[in-house]
Write an enzyme that holds these catalytic residues in place. Structure first.
Site, PDB file in Angstrom:
ATOM      1  N   ALA A  69      41.315  44.464  39.165  1.00 25.67           N
ATOM      2  CA  ALA A  69      40.363  43.787  40.040  1.00 25.67           C
ATOM      3  C   ALA A  69      41.024  43.503  41.377  1.00 25.67           C
ATOM      4  O   ALA A  69      42.249  43.401  41.487  1.00 25.67           O
ATOM      5  CB  ALA A  69      39.895  42.480  39.404  1.00 25.67           C
ATOM      6  N   ASP A  70      40.182  43.379  42.376  1.00 28.43           N
ATOM      7  CA  ASP A  70      40.634  42.905  43.677  1.00 28.43           C
ATOM      8  C   ASP A  70      39.585  41.940  44.193  1.00 28.43           C
ATOM      9  O   ASP A  70      38.381  42.151  44.001  1.00 28.43           O
ATOM     10  CB  ASP A  70      40.830  44.061  44.662  1.00 28.43           C
ATOM     11  CG  ASP A  70      41.539  43.597  45.924  1.00 28.43           C
ATOM     12  OD1 ASP A  70      42.566  42.899  45.805  1.00 28.43           O
ATOM     13  OD2 ASP A  70      41.068  43.909  47.033  1.00 28.43           O
ATOM     14  N   THR A  71      40.050  40.866  44.812  1.00 30.37           N
ATOM     15  CA  THR A  71      39.167  39.847  45.364  1.00 30.37           C
ATOM     16  C   THR A  71      39.620  39.544  46.773  1.00 30.37           C
ATOM     17  O   THR A  71      40.807  39.310  47.007  1.00 30.37           O
ATOM     18  CB  THR A  71      39.210  38.562  44.508  1.00 30.37           C
ATOM     19  OG1 THR A  71      38.769  38.876  43.180  1.00 30.37           O
ATOM     20  CG2 THR A  71      38.333  37.468  45.096  1.00 30.37           C
ATOM     21  N   GLU A  72      38.671  39.559  47.706  1.00 36.07           N
ATOM     22  CA  GLU A  72      38.991  39.273  49.101  1.00 36.07           C
ATOM     23  C   GLU A  72      37.949  38.334  49.693  1.00 36.07           C
ATOM     24  O   GLU A  72      36.776  38.362  49.322  1.00 36.07           O
ATOM     25  CB  GLU A  72      39.038  40.561  49.931  1.00 36.07           C
ATOM     26  CG  GLU A  72      40.077  41.567  49.482  1.00 36.07           C
ATOM     27  CD  GLU A  72      41.526  41.149  49.673  1.00 36.07           C
ATOM     28  OE1 GLU A  72      41.785  40.160  50.397  1.00 36.07           O
ATOM     29  OE2 GLU A  72      42.401  41.803  49.085  1.00 36.07           O
ATOM     30  N   VAL A 106      35.775  43.112  43.031  1.00 40.32           N
ATOM     31  CA  VAL A 106      35.437  44.378  42.387  1.00 40.32           C
ATOM     32  C   VAL A 106      36.347  44.530  41.175  1.00 40.32           C
ATOM     33  O   VAL A 106      37.565  44.393  41.281  1.00 40.32           O
ATOM     34  CB  VAL A 106      35.603  45.581  43.337  1.00 40.32           C
ATOM     35  CG1 VAL A 106      35.328  46.889  42.598  1.00 40.32           C
ATOM     36  CG2 VAL A 106      34.677  45.441  44.543  1.00 40.32           C
TER      37      VAL A 106
END
EC number: 3.6.1.9
Length: 195
Positions: A69-72, A106
């Protein structure tokens, strides 16, 4: 077997809430936005790259599913990554002060022959920060290693006046979307649960 391509203790904790205990993959993936790359495309690309790198680590493991996952944090098309120091954290928080920003998470699941993604976009509104609140929050050190320089599950929750979306997504792993995605890969978080 489920593998988590992340160093984030929050993601591991959130998966634990679903009754899942993934094996951890310790990866270092560069996170640099390409010129002109839309924020959502950037977050999707980084999440997929993490999953792909994780899959390379488990080549040969039958039935391996890698979750990444990546979170921004995004404001005015600026992606706020992790602050490099306290001054950078203060700059980010002052930009977020009194405004609504987006948090894009995502999640990507990948096997040797299949991949799928889930997207969560949340709107988070911050109160206008006073200088004392800003200094006090910076002094906690809670901002370190956090996208946008804050942890909603910590003291920064007191700064949030409105959240439209996923609380766990803002933490770094949208639980609903992740459970649904993992269900497509055979992980039913309710299987065996007491009726």
């Amino acid at each position: 077997m489920l593998y988590l391509a992340s160093k984030s203790p929050r993601r591991r904790e959130l998966l634990g809430r679903l009754g899942l205990e993934p094996r951890l993959l310790d990866l270092d993936i560069p996170e640099f936005r390409q010129p002109g790359e839309p924020a959502l495309d950037y977050v999707r690309r980084v999440s997929r790259e993490k999953a792909g790198a994780g899959l390379l680590d488990v080549v040969g493991v039958p039935g391996a599913v890698v979750l990444a996952a990546d979170t921004e944090v995004v404001l005015d098309d600026e992606v706020f990554g992790k602050p490099v120091d306290a001054d950078d954290a203060a700059r980010m928080l002052m930009r977020l002060s009194g405004r609504t920003h987006q948090v894009i998470s995502v999640v990507w699941a990948m096997t040797a022959d299949r991949e799928a993604q889930a997207i969560s976009v949340s709107d988070v509104t911050f109160a206008a920060l006073t200088p004392a609140q800003l200094d006090g929050y910076i002094a906690t050190g809670e901002w370190a290693g956090k996208a946008g320089a804050y942890a909603i599950q910590g003291r920064a929750e007191a700064l949030v006046t409105r959240l439209d979306g996923s609380y766990s997504g803002v933490m770094g792993l949208p639980v609903h979307e992740t459970a649904k995605l993992l269900g497509e890969f055979g992980f039913d978080v309710f299987a065996g649960a007491a009726a």
